[in-house]
Motif scaffolding. Sequence first.
Motif, PDB file in Angstrom:
ATOM      1  N   SER A  14       0.861  -1.181   0.000  1.00  0.00           N
ATOM      2  CA  SER A  14       0.000   0.000   0.000  1.00  0.00           C
ATOM      3  C   SER A  14       0.890   1.220   0.000  1.00  0.00           C
ATOM      4  CB  SER A  14      -0.911   0.010   1.223  1.00  0.00           C
ATOM      5  OG  SER A  14      -0.147   0.006   2.395  1.00  0.00           O
ATOM      6  N   VAL A  15       0.388   2.354  -0.564  1.00  0.00           N
ATOM      7  CA  VAL A  15       1.220   3.540  -0.710  1.00  0.00           C
ATOM      8  C   VAL A  15       0.634   4.697   0.079  1.00  0.00           C
ATOM      9  CG1 VAL A  15       2.153   5.189  -2.343  1.00  0.00           C
ATOM     10  CG2 VAL A  15       1.990   2.798  -2.967  1.00  0.00           C
ATOM     11  N   LEU A 288       7.212   5.355  -7.889  1.00  0.00           N
ATOM     12  CA  LEU A 288       6.253   4.880  -6.906  1.00  0.00           C
ATOM     13  C   LEU A 288       6.935   3.861  -5.997  1.00  0.00           C
ATOM     14  CD1 LEU A 288       4.671   5.793  -9.556  1.00  0.00           C
ATOM     15  CD2 LEU A 288       2.786   4.445  -8.677  1.00  0.00           C
ATOM     16  N   ALA A 290       6.569   1.024  -3.320  1.00  0.00           N
ATOM     17  CA  ALA A 290       5.583   0.063  -2.829  1.00  0.00           C
ATOM     18  C   ALA A 290       5.922  -0.283  -1.383  1.00  0.00           C
ATOM     19  CB  ALA A 290       5.579  -1.177  -3.700  1.00  0.00           C
ATOM     20  N   ASP A 301       1.472  -5.862  -4.314  1.00  0.00           N
ATOM     21  CA  ASP A 301       0.736  -4.608  -4.473  1.00  0.00           C
ATOM     22  C   ASP A 301       0.191  -4.512  -5.892  1.00  0.00           C
ATOM     23  OD1 ASP A 301      -0.370  -2.191  -3.900  1.00  0.00           O
ATOM     24  OD2 ASP A 301       1.433  -1.344  -3.021  1.00  0.00           O
ATOM     25  N   LEU A 304      -1.505  -1.111  -7.010  1.00  0.00           N
ATOM     26  CA  LEU A 304      -0.547  -0.060  -7.347  1.00  0.00           C
ATOM     27  C   LEU A 304       0.038  -0.293  -8.737  1.00  0.00           C
ATOM     28  CD1 LEU A 304       1.190   2.411  -6.584  1.00  0.00           C
ATOM     29  CD2 LEU A 304       2.848   0.811  -5.612  1.00  0.00           C
TER      30      LEU A 304
END
Length: 320
Positions: A14-15, A288, A290, A301, A304
């Motif tokens: 989750s980010v 990004l 993770a 993920d 994402l």
Amino acid sequence: MRRCLPALTAALVSVALITLPGCDNIPIEKSVAAARTRVPAAKDMSGPVDVGGGRKIHLRCKGSGSPTVILESGLHDSSDTWNLTDTRPPVPKSPAVFPGVAAFTRVCEYDRPGTVRYTEPPALTTRSTPVNGERSLTSMVSDLDKLLTAAKVPGPYLLVGHSFGGMVTRLYAQTHPESTAGLVFVDAFGTNMRPFLGKEWAAYLEVLNRPGTALDAKRGFETVDVDGGIEAVTGAPPLPEVPLAVLSKTKPFARPPGMPVSLAARLERAWPRVQQELVQLEPQTPHLLATGSDHYVQIHDPDLTISAIGLIVGRVDNGS
């Protein structure tokens, strides 16, 4: 499924906050939603494709739209990794990457010869014709080109490469710029790793090709000339100017039996710099992280990963 991951991840969410340069703070989910309006549905397909020379490669495609997303797995991995999830609370359950992307555009995955199926127990794929001996990166790219051509997969392609698969997609983009619409690197291998590992580079290459699984000694098990691959990428024409996104892990690699602690530590120190080099390949590249994910970001993920692909699909659309 976790039981077979450590041995495979060793070779090489989750980010809370994501910085997306040039996105004007637009949530990446909107890029996915914007991409859902597509051309009429294409037929799903799954099966062997004749690529010549008495060889066949297993290909599966689903969904409709453009650009067509090509999912390239990491070293030793079959296409199964794009169809698995292993999220944990409080992250809600997400579809796996392959069906998730098929919801908004055409997506294809394939098995390179000698790669591992995530069955119980794991086994080498029988869906693609075996190839014996160490492979070159150029031969992998040639296989991809032959496969897409023989199967009449419509371009242009958004190439998504995990781990060493990022080297395959990178060289394909450099040598087939007219067919490349965008790139997504999923915790991908880079060309700048050797200096960071120094005298332990040879030991790392041995672990990369022979990670210590029960399948290492099987005839046809996928191995690759890594040094030759790096030379092929650095000697090829530059990447075309296309949208790019980079996803990176935050948890350590699994350490295989026999890997020295010192090598594992050097690899962890090097990896963020490898990822940063990928970010710098194109301007306005979102990076990004993770959080809570190991090397297999697409499994830990998937939402994402799907959103990052949707973001680049949106950028390709906006630039057309």
